[in-house]
Motif scaffolding. Structure first.
Motif, PDB file in Angstrom:
ATOM      1  N   PRO A   1       0.819  -1.223   0.000  1.00  0.00           N
ATOM      2  CA  PRO A   1       0.000   0.000   0.000  1.00  0.00           C
ATOM      3  C   PRO A   1       0.855   1.277   0.000  1.00  0.00           C
ATOM      4  CG  PRO A   1      -0.710  -1.484   1.736  1.00  0.00           C
ATOM      5  CD  PRO A   1       0.549  -2.053   1.182  1.00  0.00           C
ATOM      6  N   LEU A   2       2.002   1.236   0.677  1.00  0.00           N
ATOM      7  CA  LEU A   2       2.885   2.406   0.703  1.00  0.00           C
ATOM      8  C   LEU A   2       3.436   2.669  -0.699  1.00  0.00           C
ATOM      9  CD1 LEU A   2       4.962   1.622   3.909  1.00  0.00           C
ATOM     10  CD2 LEU A   2       2.925   3.028   3.704  1.00  0.00           C
ATOM     11  N   LEU A   3       3.803   1.563  -1.376  1.00  0.00           N
ATOM     12  CA  LEU A   3       4.347   1.669  -2.720  1.00  0.00           C
ATOM     13  C   LEU A   3       3.292   2.245  -3.662  1.00  0.00           C
ATOM     14  CD1 LEU A   3       7.128   0.889  -3.772  1.00  0.00           C
ATOM     15  CD2 LEU A   3       6.139  -1.264  -4.564  1.00  0.00           C
ATOM     16  N   GLY A   4       2.058   1.763  -3.506  1.00  0.00           N
ATOM     17  CA  GLY A   4       0.956   2.271  -4.324  1.00  0.00           C
ATOM     18  C   GLY A   4       0.778   3.761  -4.085  1.00  0.00           C
ATOM     19  N   ALA A   5       0.817   4.154  -2.799  1.00  0.00           N
ATOM     20  CA  ALA A   5       0.600   5.560  -2.459  1.00  0.00           C
ATOM     21  C   ALA A   5       1.732   6.437  -2.974  1.00  0.00           C
ATOM     22  CB  ALA A   5       0.458   5.706  -0.945  1.00  0.00           C
ATOM     23  N   ALA A   6       2.965   5.878  -3.011  1.00  0.00           N
ATOM     24  CA  ALA A   6       4.109   6.672  -3.466  1.00  0.00           C
ATOM     25  C   ALA A   6       3.976   7.017  -4.944  1.00  0.00           C
ATOM     26  CB  ALA A   6       5.405   5.920  -3.219  1.00  0.00           C
ATOM     27  N   PHE A   7       3.300   6.137  -5.717  1.00  0.00           N
ATOM     28  CA  PHE A   7       3.167   6.379  -7.158  1.00  0.00           C
ATOM     29  C   PHE A   7       1.811   6.953  -7.546  1.00  0.00           C
ATOM     30  CE2 PHE A   7       6.648   3.218  -7.311  1.00  0.00           C
ATOM     31  CZ  PHE A   7       7.572   4.025  -7.965  1.00  0.00           C
ATOM     32  N   ALA A   8       0.913   7.121  -6.545  1.00  0.00           N
ATOM     33  CA  ALA A   8      -0.403   7.664  -6.859  1.00  0.00           C
ATOM     34  C   ALA A   8      -0.346   9.178  -6.673  1.00  0.00           C
ATOM     35  CB  ALA A   8      -1.439   7.046  -5.941  1.00  0.00           C
ATOM     36  N   PRO A   9      -1.164   9.926  -7.439  1.00  0.00           N
ATOM     37  CA  PRO A   9      -1.171  11.369  -7.232  1.00  0.00           C
ATOM     38  C   PRO A   9      -1.705  11.677  -5.838  1.00  0.00           C
ATOM     39  CG  PRO A   9      -2.604  10.705  -9.067  1.00  0.00           C
ATOM     40  CD  PRO A   9      -2.071   9.473  -8.471  1.00  0.00           C
ATOM     41  N   PRO A  10      -1.318  12.724  -5.171  1.00  0.00           N
ATOM     42  CA  PRO A  10      -0.321  13.682  -5.633  1.00  0.00           C
ATOM     43  C   PRO A  10       1.099  13.113  -5.517  1.00  0.00           C
ATOM     44  CG  PRO A  10      -1.041  14.213  -3.417  1.00  0.00           C
ATOM     45  CD  PRO A  10      -1.834  13.032  -3.847  1.00  0.00           C
ATOM     46  N   LEU A  11       1.845  13.192  -6.608  1.00  0.00           N
ATOM     47  CA  LEU A  11       3.218  12.700  -6.591  1.00  0.00           C
ATOM     48  C   LEU A  11       4.107  13.674  -5.827  1.00  0.00           C
ATOM     49  CD1 LEU A  11       3.547  11.576 -10.299  1.00  0.00           C
ATOM     50  CD2 LEU A  11       3.592  10.056  -8.314  1.00  0.00           C
ATOM     51  N   PHE A  12       5.266  13.226  -5.491  1.00  0.00           N
ATOM     52  CA  PHE A  12       6.268  14.056  -4.807  1.00  0.00           C
ATOM     53  C   PHE A  12       5.740  14.652  -3.516  1.00  0.00           C
ATOM     54  CE2 PHE A  12       7.225  14.394  -9.392  1.00  0.00           C
ATOM     55  CZ  PHE A  12       8.358  13.598  -9.383  1.00  0.00           C
ATOM     56  N   MET A  13       4.980  13.851  -2.790  1.00  0.00           N
ATOM     57  CA  MET A  13       4.468  14.290  -1.492  1.00  0.00           C
ATOM     58  C   MET A  13       4.773  13.203  -0.474  1.00  0.00           C
ATOM     59  SD  MET A  13       2.848  17.207  -1.597  1.00  0.00           S
ATOM     60  CE  MET A  13       1.461  17.334  -0.486  1.00  0.00           C
ATOM     61  N   PRO A  14       4.900  13.599   0.799  1.00  0.00           N
ATOM     62  CA  PRO A  14       5.058  12.556   1.816  1.00  0.00           C
ATOM     63  C   PRO A  14       3.881  11.584   1.736  1.00  0.00           C
ATOM     64  CG  PRO A  14       5.441  14.711   2.771  1.00  0.00           C
ATOM     65  CD  PRO A  14       4.957  14.956   1.374  1.00  0.00           C
ATOM     66  N   VAL A  15       4.153  10.314   2.000  1.00  0.00           N
ATOM     67  CA  VAL A  15       3.132   9.289   1.843  1.00  0.00           C
ATOM     68  C   VAL A  15       2.421   9.059   3.170  1.00  0.00           C
ATOM     69  CG1 VAL A  15       2.756   6.853   1.325  1.00  0.00           C
ATOM     70  CG2 VAL A  15       4.415   8.184   0.007  1.00  0.00           C
ATOM     71  N   ALA A  16       1.082   9.078   3.109  1.00  0.00           N
ATOM     72  CA  ALA A  16       0.329   8.770   4.321  1.00  0.00           C
ATOM     73  C   ALA A  16      -0.527   7.546   4.042  1.00  0.00           C
ATOM     74  CB  ALA A  16      -0.540   9.960   4.721  1.00  0.00           C
ATOM     75  N   ALA A  17       0.037   6.369   4.212  1.00  0.00           N
ATOM     76  CA  ALA A  17      -0.730   5.133   4.037  1.00  0.00           C
ATOM     77  C   ALA A  17      -0.257   4.152   5.094  1.00  0.00           C
ATOM     78  CB  ALA A  17      -0.513   4.558   2.647  1.00  0.00           C
ATOM     79  N   ASP A  18      -1.152   3.223   5.450  1.00  0.00           N
ATOM     80  CA  ASP A  18      -0.766   2.248   6.476  1.00  0.00           C
ATOM     81  C   ASP A  18      -0.271   0.978   5.812  1.00  0.00           C
ATOM     82  OD1 ASP A  18      -1.392   3.790   8.706  1.00  0.00           O
ATOM     83  OD2 ASP A  18      -3.531   3.412   8.380  1.00  0.00           O
ATOM     84  N   PRO A  19       0.794   0.385   6.372  1.00  0.00           N
ATOM     85  CA  PRO A  19       1.233  -0.899   5.811  1.00  0.00           C
ATOM     86  C   PRO A  19       0.203  -1.980   6.101  1.00  0.00           C
ATOM     87  CG  PRO A  19       2.503  -0.331   7.766  1.00  0.00           C
ATOM     88  CD  PRO A  19       1.631   0.850   7.463  1.00  0.00           C
ATOM     89  N   LEU A  20       0.204  -2.995   5.251  1.00  0.00           N
ATOM     90  CA  LEU A  20      -0.682  -4.134   5.468  1.00  0.00           C
ATOM     91  C   LEU A  20      -0.229  -4.919   6.693  1.00  0.00           C
ATOM     92  CD1 LEU A  20      -1.180  -5.859   1.998  1.00  0.00           C
ATOM     93  CD2 LEU A  20      -2.902  -4.660   3.345  1.00  0.00           C
ATOM     94  N   THR A  21      -1.191  -5.495   7.391  1.00  0.00           N
ATOM     95  CA  THR A  21      -0.808  -6.416   8.467  1.00  0.00           C
ATOM     96  C   THR A  21      -0.552  -7.775   7.823  1.00  0.00           C
ATOM     97  OG1 THR A  21      -2.306  -5.208   9.853  1.00  0.00           O
ATOM     98  CG2 THR A  21      -1.475  -7.288  10.719  1.00  0.00           C
ATOM     99  N   VAL A  22       0.635  -8.285   8.068  1.00  0.00           N
ATOM    100  CA  VAL A  22       1.019  -9.537   7.415  1.00  0.00           C
ATOM    101  C   VAL A  22       0.390 -10.711   8.144  1.00  0.00           C
ATOM    102  CG1 VAL A  22       2.976 -10.967   6.786  1.00  0.00           C
ATOM    103  CG2 VAL A  22       3.174  -8.496   6.690  1.00  0.00           C
ATOM    104  N   PRO A  23      -0.280 -11.612   7.408  1.00  0.00           N
ATOM    105  CA  PRO A  23      -0.906 -12.758   8.087  1.00  0.00           C
ATOM    106  C   PRO A  23       0.127 -13.668   8.745  1.00  0.00           C
ATOM    107  CG  PRO A  23      -0.987 -13.012   5.700  1.00  0.00           C
ATOM    108  CD  PRO A  23      -0.496 -11.625   5.969  1.00  0.00           C
ATOM    109  N   ALA A  24      -0.308 -14.370   9.780  1.00  0.00           N
ATOM    110  CA  ALA A  24       0.631 -15.165  10.586  1.00  0.00           C
ATOM    111  C   ALA A  24       1.280 -16.291   9.790  1.00  0.00           C
ATOM    112  CB  ALA A  24      -0.094 -15.738  11.800  1.00  0.00           C
ATOM    113  N   TRP A  25       0.525 -16.862   8.819  1.00  0.00           N
ATOM    114  CA  TRP A  25       1.093 -18.008   8.094  1.00  0.00           C
ATOM    115  C   TRP A  25       2.291 -17.615   7.257  1.00  0.00           C
ATOM    116  CZ3 TRP A  25       0.911 -16.809   3.019  1.00  0.00           C
ATOM    117  CH2 TRP A  25      -0.139 -16.013   2.561  1.00  0.00           C
ATOM    118  N   LEU A  26       2.506 -16.319   7.101  1.00  0.00           N
ATOM    119  CA  LEU A  26       3.641 -15.888   6.296  1.00  0.00           C
ATOM    120  C   LEU A  26       4.968 -16.294   6.922  1.00  0.00           C
ATOM    121  CD1 LEU A  26       3.228 -14.092   3.662  1.00  0.00           C
ATOM    122  CD2 LEU A  26       4.816 -12.606   4.841  1.00  0.00           C
ATOM    123  N   SER A  27       4.966 -16.477   8.272  1.00  0.00           N
ATOM    124  CA  SER A  27       6.212 -16.900   8.900  1.00  0.00           C
ATOM    125  C   SER A  27       6.573 -18.307   8.442  1.00  0.00           C
ATOM    126  CB  SER A  27       6.088 -16.832  10.417  1.00  0.00           C
ATOM    127  OG  SER A  27       5.090 -17.721  10.831  1.00  0.00           O
TER     128      SER A  27
END
Lengths: 455, 75
Positions: free
Chosen positions: A368-394
């Protein structure tokens, strides 16, 4: 003959399934930390998880040694399909894209305020490029030669100079250490201004190198980034050949990969070690080592750099010792340097496994952060929350390390069958390397089951 | 003690390995006696491989059940 081959194939398939079951029994019960920082209760004691990993690798070596039919092993690796696509069409598009990304990182690094993962430059470099893009090079294929904007500087032809051959690719090894040191221990991840400076400096050095020595020499010898992606690309199921795109089994091009000398071996060992160190640097254990040294007056920078270099020396030494040992285990007149060169490509899948284990969760949580970095408005600080990673990912992290080692064992086995005239000799040759691999698996699994420091 | 392959100059550490190499990489150039030597060497190797595989199977079985039991006791 036919029935014998069929039996062998069945045995092999059975072996693979058996290995998967063995690995699965470890996965089902083990949950270490994830990149997002969440931790789950460990249902099996860590030492058992770690020992299971070692057991899986040792067992898989024994099982892989059941496949001694060279023709079968070779035919497995030769399976490929080509697509008549040439890179010429995509090259200009890729280069423009690469140049734009480079420009964005440098510009936002200098111009935009913000810290850590709220900043577009930090997101693009560490989440987008170092985690996500690197994963794409070993999971899909290496597109870096197309994206790399610094190739263009070959137009600035100032007359080529001879690259000092005694340097080999050691500058790239140092460069790789530099990148990992920056990523895992320096404050650069938190300071976009510094990141912009470093990326710009890397760009200038690349332009100078390509202009001075020519793109082929510079990118094949001294540039850590191109080499890193190149080796991962050989592992990938998609690759460029003279006739276009080629689809193949992952890793099947590694046994035929010839590396030039010990400097290339050193680079491959570095690829594996830096990712392992990256994991180690994020454990509670390592924090306490650093703290302990700091209390005794040793600066953190020195301890971190020392850990990186000493660990590398130990692992490079272990790999070389294993190749020296091959000469007595499987009597062969081949010099140990030649053996090191031939077997080094089997380290690539292990490095990829560690990279995946270390970065898959980090990348997914950062999408989501990556998406926000490339979404307009560009060249602005990013305000998005990271995804919560599911437990099975470990579980997926442990799987990354195990699968990497399993493929590595298989690749080394195929190289041995190709290299030695005797089949028993080929099996014997793997005793020392597999012992090192079992040790390394244990180390790797121990690292990812370690708690991360609570910030 | 090393021996060199007359067809491709490959060096092997023993005569037996050279015989195996010739049979595998230059099957069309073998003389009758070389062919027989190759078959014998291969047979000998197959015996060793069978013995090795048996041992490997025993080790893998112990490894598997060893872990299985450990997990059932501790997990």
């Amino acid at each position: 003959m036919e029935s014998r081959t069929t039996i062998r194939r069945r045995l092999l398939l059975g072996g693979i399934l058996f290995g998967a079951v063995l690995a699965g029994s470890g996965l089902a019960t083990a949950h270490g930390g994830t990149a997002g920082g969440t931790r789950n209760a460990v249902t099996a004691p860590p030492w058992l998880v770690v020992a299971t990993g070692g057991g899986v690798i040792g067992g898989s070596f024994l099982l892989s040694s059941f496949a001694t039919d060279r023709t079968f092993v070779q035919s497995l690796h030769e399976r490929s399909w080509s697509l008549p696509v040439t890179s010429a069409v995509y090259q200009p598009v890729g280069t423009v894209l690469g140049a734009l990304l480079f420009g964005t990182v440098v510009a936002t690094g200098f111009l935009i305020s913000g810290r850590g993962t709220g900043h577009p430059a930090v997101i693009i470099v560490w989440i987008g490029w170092w985690s996500g893009y690197t994963m794409s090079t070993y999971l899909f294929g290496n597109s870096w030669p197309m994206l790399n904007p610094f190739r263009l500087s070959e137009w600035l032809d100032t007359g080529r100079h001879e690259y000092p051959s005694r340097l080999g690719c050691w500058p790239a090894v140092l460069g790789l250490f530099g990148i990992v040191w920056l990523e895992s221990v320096s404050p650069i991840a938190e300071t976009p201004h510094l990141l912009g400076t470093v990326v710009l400096a890397y760009g200038l050095v690349s332009v100078a190198g390509v202009t001075w020595f020519g793109p082929d020499t510079w990118l094949e010898k001294a540039d850590p980034v191109s080499k890193f992606f190149h080796y991962y690309g050989v592992l990938a199921p998609v690759g460029w050949t003279d006739s276009g795109l080629e689809l193949r089994l992952p890793g099947s091009r590694l046994p035929e990969l010839r590396v030039d000398g010990l400097d290339e071996v050193g680079f491959l060992v570095a690829m594996l070690w830096v990712t392992t160190f990256d994991g180690l640097a994020h454990t509670q254990f390592w924090s306490s080592v650093v703290e302990f040294a700091a209390e005794r007056g040793l600066p953190t920078v020195v301890v971190q750099a020392g850990g990186l270099l000493i660990g590398y020396a130990v692992f490079y030494g272990a790999f070389r010792a294993a190749t020296v040992r091959i000469r007595s285990d499987a009597p062969t007149p081949l010099p140990s340097v030649e053996l090191a060169r031939r077997f080094a490509p089997s380290l690539v899948p292990i490095a990829a496994g560690y990279h995946f284990a270390h970065f898959a969760g980090y990348f997914i949580s950062g999408v989501p952060l990556l998406g926000a970095a490339f979404a307009p408005p560009l060249f602005m600080p990013v305000a998005a929350d990271p995804l919560t990673v599911p437990a099975w990912l470990s579980g997926l992290r442990i799987a990354g390390i195990l699968v990497g080692h399993l493929v590595g064992v298989w690749i080394a086995h195929s190289i041995a069958l190709e290299l030695f005239p005797g089949r028993m000799q080929a099996i014997r040759s793997q005793y020392a390397p597999v012992t090192v691999m079992v040790g390394y698996t244990i180390l790797g699994l121990w690292i990812i089951t370690q708690p991360t420091p609570t910030n | 003690m090393t021996v060199t392959c007359p067809y491709c100059n490959r060096i092997c550490s023993t005569k037996r390995l050279l015989v195996l190499h010739k049979g595998h990489d230059h099957p069309e150039r073998l003389t009758e006696s070389e062919r027989i030597a190759y078959e014998n060497a291969r047979e000998q190797e197959a015996t060793n491989l069978r013995r090795y595989r048996l041992k490997a199977l025993v080790v893998v079985t112990f490894l598997y059940f060893g872990f299985l039991f450990t997990y059932s006791i501790i997990g």
